[in-house]
Design an enzyme around this catalytic site. Structure first.
Site, PDB file in Angstrom:
ATOM      1  N   GLU A  61      12.303   7.806  -9.104  1.00 52.38           N
ATOM      2  CA  GLU A  61      11.857   8.892  -9.960  1.00 52.38           C
ATOM      3  C   GLU A  61      10.503   9.442  -9.505  1.00 52.38           C
ATOM      4  O   GLU A  61      10.280  10.665  -9.513  1.00 52.38           O
ATOM      5  CB  GLU A  61      11.756   8.409 -11.419  1.00 52.38           C
ATOM      6  N   CYS A  87      12.612   2.623 -15.373  1.00 52.87           N
ATOM      7  CA  CYS A  87      11.975   1.390 -15.832  1.00 52.87           C
ATOM      8  C   CYS A  87      10.950   1.691 -16.914  1.00 52.87           C
ATOM      9  O   CYS A  87      10.387   2.785 -17.000  1.00 52.87           O
ATOM     10  CB  CYS A  87      11.342   0.637 -14.671  1.00 52.87           C
ATOM     11  N   CYS A  96       8.435   4.225 -14.895  1.00 54.09           N
ATOM     12  CA  CYS A  96       8.951   5.533 -14.487  1.00 54.09           C
ATOM     13  C   CYS A  96       9.246   6.421 -15.683  1.00 54.09           C
ATOM     14  O   CYS A  96       9.153   7.651 -15.590  1.00 54.09           O
ATOM     15  CB  CYS A  96      10.208   5.349 -13.638  1.00 54.09           C
ATOM     16  N   ASP A 212      25.654 -24.400  16.909  1.00 49.97           N
ATOM     17  CA  ASP A 212      25.445 -23.090  17.535  1.00 49.97           C
ATOM     18  C   ASP A 212      23.981 -22.753  17.804  1.00 49.97           C
ATOM     19  O   ASP A 212      23.707 -21.837  18.584  1.00 49.97           O
ATOM     20  CB  ASP A 212      26.046 -21.991  16.652  1.00 49.97           C
ATOM     21  N   LEU A 216      20.471 -16.006  13.638  1.00 48.84           N
ATOM     22  CA  LEU A 216      20.800 -15.382  12.357  1.00 48.84           C
ATOM     23  C   LEU A 216      19.817 -14.255  12.025  1.00 48.84           C
ATOM     24  O   LEU A 216      19.266 -14.166  10.931  1.00 48.84           O
ATOM     25  CB  LEU A 216      20.846 -16.427  11.240  1.00 48.84           C
TER      26      LEU A 216
END
Length: 382
Positions: A61, A87, A96, A212, A216
């Protein structure tokens, strides 16, 4: 007006515009929701627009009001279309709803009521008290689909858990000797990284870490924001066996180019191992269940307290099975490669079931070819 009463109706053009803006914020707003806002004058012209920025930055907003002011437009009497209730509380930014009141907008159309207990209709109440007309429900379904994690954390006190699997057409995620790189093609792997990027955190298990040694990270993502927001990393490691030289530590600590938190969950309290891992930048939490494993439901609740909205899981068939068995999974993100591998490791180790009715019911929400592979999104039926 109840949100569900309009969820099946056609979405207005300004709200669709606001939803498109919210989609642009998909990777950056965590732990805040992805929100878009469009301000329209009496002639139906867009005079301001914006989406929520990174945590601590302006909400949608405010961005839209600033955009209107920058263009020299008055918003008095205008209609603000926003994908979530404005909010009404002071967090890292001001309310907001107060900004909209001060700007003298005439109407606010919101897709959803904000389930955050600090808001939960209070934004609408303050707007109505200021004489601003309120309409709720335009675009409710797609707005909810953009924020499954935020809504889950606010209403269920746990993240939205999305389990990613890459497999052959016959459901094998690796050969019996453990080889799995690569079953799917480069396009599917890059797409998987894009799904990582929208999550607040990525979860894996100690089996994957030991076998592995994964990073990530988001190295295959295209068009990342600069600087990129790196999802935090969660490791399920009952005996605290994560190697101190694991590659995943490359993105932890303040000197990392895109730092992230590493949260390790164990079942056994081993002070020396805990201290060594924490010296590497990890945070170690011991959450045992009665079977001496990590309590997965307690882990999810703890992640919600850490403000994790969406949790992206990339793990092996054992942890996948445990998450399914414990009722932790909300959605499956599955990539199927056009090949058969015969006997190997399946998608998830759980069961055996005695009746077909004991299976996990799913609903397919999307299927799409990604390169040569088929991507399937399937949600667990409530």
């Amino acid at each position: 007006m109840d949100a569900n009463s309009q969820s099946s109706r056609a979405i207005s053009q300004p709200m669709q515009h606001a939803l498109d803006l919210a989609a642009q914020a998909m990777r950056i707003t965590s732990p805040n929701p992805r929100v878009g806002c469009v301000i329209v004058n009496a002639q139906g012209q867009v005079i301001g627009q914006g989406h929520t920025q990174r945590a601590g930055g302006h909400h949608a907003e405010i961005m839209a009001l600033q955009d209107a002011a920058h263009q020299g437009h008055s918003v008095e009497g205008a209609t603000a279309y926003v994908t979530l209730e404005p909010c009404a509380h002071h967090g890292k930014t001001g309310p907001c709803c107060d900004a909209l009141i001060q700007a003298k907008v005439g109407k606010v159309v919101a897709a959803l009521t904000d389930p955050n207990p600090h808001v939960a209709g209070q934004g609408f109440e303050r707007l109505r008290a200021a004489g601003i007309e309120i309409e709720v429900g335009d675009g409710a379904d797609p707005a909810a689909a953009q924020n499954p994690g935020f809504l889950s954390r606010m209403t269920r006190q746990k993240p939205w858990v999305r389990l990613k699997i890459a497999a052959s057409l016959d459901g094998q995620t690796s050969l019996t000797n453990g080889k799995s790189q690569w079953i799917t093609g480069p396009d599917a792997r890059a797409d998987g990284h894009a799904w990582r990027a929208r999550a607040c955190a990525v979860l894996t298990g100690i089996g994957t870490v030991l076998e592995d040694d994964p990073l990530l990270d988001l190295r295959l993502c295209a068009n990342l924001e600069n600087p990129a927001r790196m999802p935090h990393l969660v490791i399920v490691d009952s005996r605290l066996e994560t190697p101190l030289n694991a590659k995943l530590f490359q993105h932890s600590g303040p000197k990392a180019p895109t730092p992230r938190q590493i949260w390790i969950y164990g079942a056994l309290d081993h002070p020396q191992k805990k201290a060594a891992l924490e010296a590497q930048g990890a945070q170690v939490t011991v959450l045992p269940n009665p079977q001496g494993k990590v309590d997965l439901q307690a882990l999810l609740q703890d992640l919600a307290r850490r403000e994790v909205n969406e949790l992206h899981v990339e793990a092996g068939h054992k942890l996948n099975g445990s998450l399914i068995r414990e009722g932790c999974v909300d959605e499956f993100l599955v990539y199927l490669a056009p090949q058969m591998l015969g006997i190997g490791q399946g998608m998830a180790q759980w069961g055996p079931l005695e009746e077909l009715s004991q299976g996990l019911p799913l609903s397919f929400t999307e299927t799409q070819l990604i390169g040569k592979d088929l991507r399937i999104l399937a949600r667990v039926q409530p």
